[in-house]
Design a protein around this motif. Structure first.
Motif, PDB file in Angstrom:
ATOM      1  N   LYS A  39      -1.743   0.404   7.861  1.00 51.36           N
ATOM      2  CA  LYS A  39      -1.238   0.568   6.515  1.00 51.36           C
ATOM      3  C   LYS A  39      -0.304  -0.664   6.050  1.00 51.36           C
ATOM      4  CE  LYS A  39      -1.460   5.459   5.557  1.00 51.36           C
ATOM      5  NZ  LYS A  39      -2.733   5.131   4.583  1.00 51.36           N
ATOM      6  N   MET A  40      -1.096  -1.812   6.227  1.00 49.74           N
ATOM      7  CA  MET A  40      -0.423  -3.091   5.975  1.00 49.74           C
ATOM      8  C   MET A  40      -1.413  -3.916   5.284  1.00 49.74           C
ATOM      9  SD  MET A  40       1.826  -5.459   8.392  1.00 49.74           S
ATOM     10  CE  MET A  40       2.655  -4.069   9.414  1.00 49.74           C
ATOM     11  N   TYR A  41      -1.247  -4.788   4.182  1.00 49.62           N
ATOM     12  CA  TYR A  41      -2.004  -5.573   3.534  1.00 49.62           C
ATOM     13  C   TYR A  41      -1.277  -6.944   3.596  1.00 49.62           C
ATOM     14  CZ  TYR A  41      -0.018  -4.820  -1.121  1.00 49.62           C
ATOM     15  OH  TYR A  41       0.807  -5.001  -2.111  1.00 49.62           O
ATOM     16  N   SER A  42      -2.348  -7.888   3.601  1.00 52.70           N
ATOM     17  CA  SER A  42      -1.887  -9.175   3.556  1.00 52.70           C
ATOM     18  C   SER A  42      -2.785  -9.986   2.714  1.00 52.70           C
ATOM     19  CB  SER A  42      -1.804  -9.739   5.074  1.00 52.70           C
ATOM     20  OG  SER A  42      -1.338 -11.008   5.304  1.00 52.70           O
ATOM     21  N   THR A  54      -0.882   3.510  -4.347  1.00 50.98           N
ATOM     22  CA  THR A  54      -0.961   4.877  -5.002  1.00 50.98           C
ATOM     23  C   THR A  54      -0.363   5.776  -3.889  1.00 50.98           C
ATOM     24  OG1 THR A  54      -3.085   5.348  -4.164  1.00 50.98           O
ATOM     25  CG2 THR A  54      -2.966   4.670  -6.437  1.00 50.98           C
ATOM     26  N   PRO A  55       0.533   7.130  -4.434  1.00 52.14           N
ATOM     27  CA  PRO A  55       0.894   8.011  -3.201  1.00 52.14           C
ATOM     28  C   PRO A  55      -0.080   8.541  -2.368  1.00 52.14           C
ATOM     29  CG  PRO A  55       1.477   8.583  -5.613  1.00 52.14           C
ATOM     30  CD  PRO A  55       0.446   7.438  -5.785  1.00 52.14           C
ATOM     31  N   GLU A  56      -1.403   8.623  -3.009  1.00 52.23           N
ATOM     32  CA  GLU A  56      -2.561   9.095  -2.054  1.00 52.23           C
ATOM     33  C   GLU A  56      -2.950   8.060  -1.002  1.00 52.23           C
ATOM     34  OE1 GLU A  56      -6.066   8.350  -4.510  1.00 52.23           O
ATOM     35  OE2 GLU A  56      -7.121   8.615  -2.828  1.00 52.23           O
ATOM     36  N   ALA A  57      -2.856   6.904  -1.132  1.00 53.32           N
ATOM     37  CA  ALA A  57      -2.814   5.809  -0.040  1.00 53.32           C
ATOM     38  C   ALA A  57      -1.829   6.316   1.195  1.00 53.32           C
ATOM     39  CB  ALA A  57      -2.958   4.496  -0.676  1.00 53.32           C
ATOM     40  N   GLY A  58      -0.814   6.645   0.820  1.00 53.50           N
ATOM     41  CA  GLY A  58       0.247   6.565   1.712  1.00 53.50           C
ATOM     42  C   GLY A  58       1.165   5.358   1.746  1.00 53.50           C
ATOM     43  N   PRO A  59       2.423   5.292   2.284  1.00 51.27           N
ATOM     44  CA  PRO A  59       3.169   4.166   2.042  1.00 51.27           C
ATOM     45  C   PRO A  59       2.602   3.075   2.907  1.00 51.27           C
ATOM     46  CG  PRO A  59       4.120   5.543   3.607  1.00 51.27           C
ATOM     47  CD  PRO A  59       2.765   6.249   3.327  1.00 51.27           C
TER      48      PRO A  59
END
Ligand code: AFP
Length: 337
Positions: free
Chosen positions: A213-216, A238-243
């Motif tokens: 769960k990390m985008y760069s 979004t909350p659906e994607a998670g933190p």
């Protein structure tokens, strides 16, 4: 000492590791280990220069603009010359091709030798040097398919798709100097011990997490990103994607290294400023894609697997989406909707 314990406590240098891997190939001549020995020597020298940059007067630009139209840093030039000096004399190398040089350099060799091509970015992320951010050297190794030394033959030999790479790797000059390489049998990580001047095995068969769960990405360019990428980045929030969390250094080697170890996705798509993408196929995207796939990850330009792209030029650019399989696949799916 039993076998498990001896394996755990054993110290293995990168050259021993490469030689062990080569022994598994009955046709191996040892030339390949000599070639990689040249690369490890060069990167140890570059590491020493990077560490002392602030006191040896090599920070800042040379005043030149390179073939990419980018400002050449003094350390770019130094790193390029170091690699040429360390590799130019190895008989097994027939062609060198660098980010800093317009055309491939053919090296005169005895008949039957010079079968390897080394394509490299001597110091990637060099605009970060002055602010002490991690930079790196990236390399890709191919085999020559012809023998001619005229410019057309050299270019033809170099322009092979990434699937033909026989090895690839990078060295990150970060809080420690780390070498990561693959020769098609997993990804292996070594740390430079600066006191003894040797790369020591830290982790064998590195695996990239399947998901992360990390985008760069350089979100300042968001407005001109393709719609699918914008959709993905909006979904991440979004909350659906998670933190999700965001990390971007602006030095590919550092952003990729984190993605390799922690998972997630690195995205540099086509933008208004760089309509073909900014990163270079032959010495940035291809070697990283080879490593990503060998570690269980994935690399795409949004439409096609990076390693299958047929190159048209040594300095060709490409969009790059690379990282954990699940995330890269999700970005590609959104790009094709
Ligand atoms: P430099 O070598 O000129 O610093 O470029 C670095 C790079 O090619 C790559 O390492 C980064 O991922 C990318 O550029 C960063 O580009 P942006 O500054 O446009 O985000």
């Amino acid at each position: 000492m039993d076998q498990t314990e001896s394996r755990r406590t054993r110290i293995t240098t990168v050259i021993e590791h490469i030689m062990e891997q080569q022994r598994a190939h009955p046709t191996a001549t040892g030339e390949f280990s000599v070639l990689l020995g040249g690369l490890t020597l060069a990167t140890r020298m570059i590491s020493a220069s990077v560490r002392r940059a602030g006191i040896s007067g090599v920070l800042g630009p040379t005043g030149e603009i390179n073939v990419q139209g980018e400002v050449v840093q003094k350390l770019d030039e130094l790193a390029d010359q170091t690699i040429q000096r360390c590799l130019g004399c190895r008989g097994s190398i027939g062609i060198l091709a660098s980010e800093e040089v317009a055309d491939p350099i053919g090296l005169k060799r005895k008949e039957g030798s010079g079968k390897y091509i080394v394509i490299y970015d001597p110091l990637d992320g060099s605009s970060n040097i002055d602010v002490n951010v991690s930079v790196g050297t990236i390399f890709s190794i191919l085999q020559r398919t012809g023998v001619g030394n005229d410019p057309d033959s050299l270019t033809r030999d170099v322009l092979q798709p990434g699937t033909k790479q026989i090895a690839a790797g990078y060295v990150i000059y970060g809080s420690s100097t780390v070498l990561v390489y693959t020769a098609g049998a997993g990804v292996h990580l070594f740390t430079l011990d600066p006191l003894i001047g040797a790369y020591i095995l830290s982790e064998e068969n590195v695996r990239m997490p399947e998901a992360g769960k990390m985008y760069s990405t350089n979100e300042a360019n968001l407005a001109s990103y393709p719609e699918g990428i914008r959709k993905y980045l909006a979904w991440c929030k979004t909350p659906e994607a998670g933190p999700f969390t965001s990390r971007y250094i602006g030095s590919l080697v550092a952003d990729f290294h984190r993605t390799l170890l922690k998972g997630g996705v690195f995205i540099y798509p086509a933008t208004a400023k760089a309509p073909q993408g900014k990163l270079r196929l032959m010495y940035e995207a291809n070697p990283m894609a080879f490593i990503a796939e060998q570690a269980g990850g994935m690399a795409s330009d949004g439409k096609q697997r990076i390693l299958e792209k047929e190159p048209e030029g040594l300095h060709q650019r490409t969009p790059l989406i690379i990282g954990s399989k699940q995330e890269v696949q999700r970005v590609c799916d959104m790009c094709s909707e």
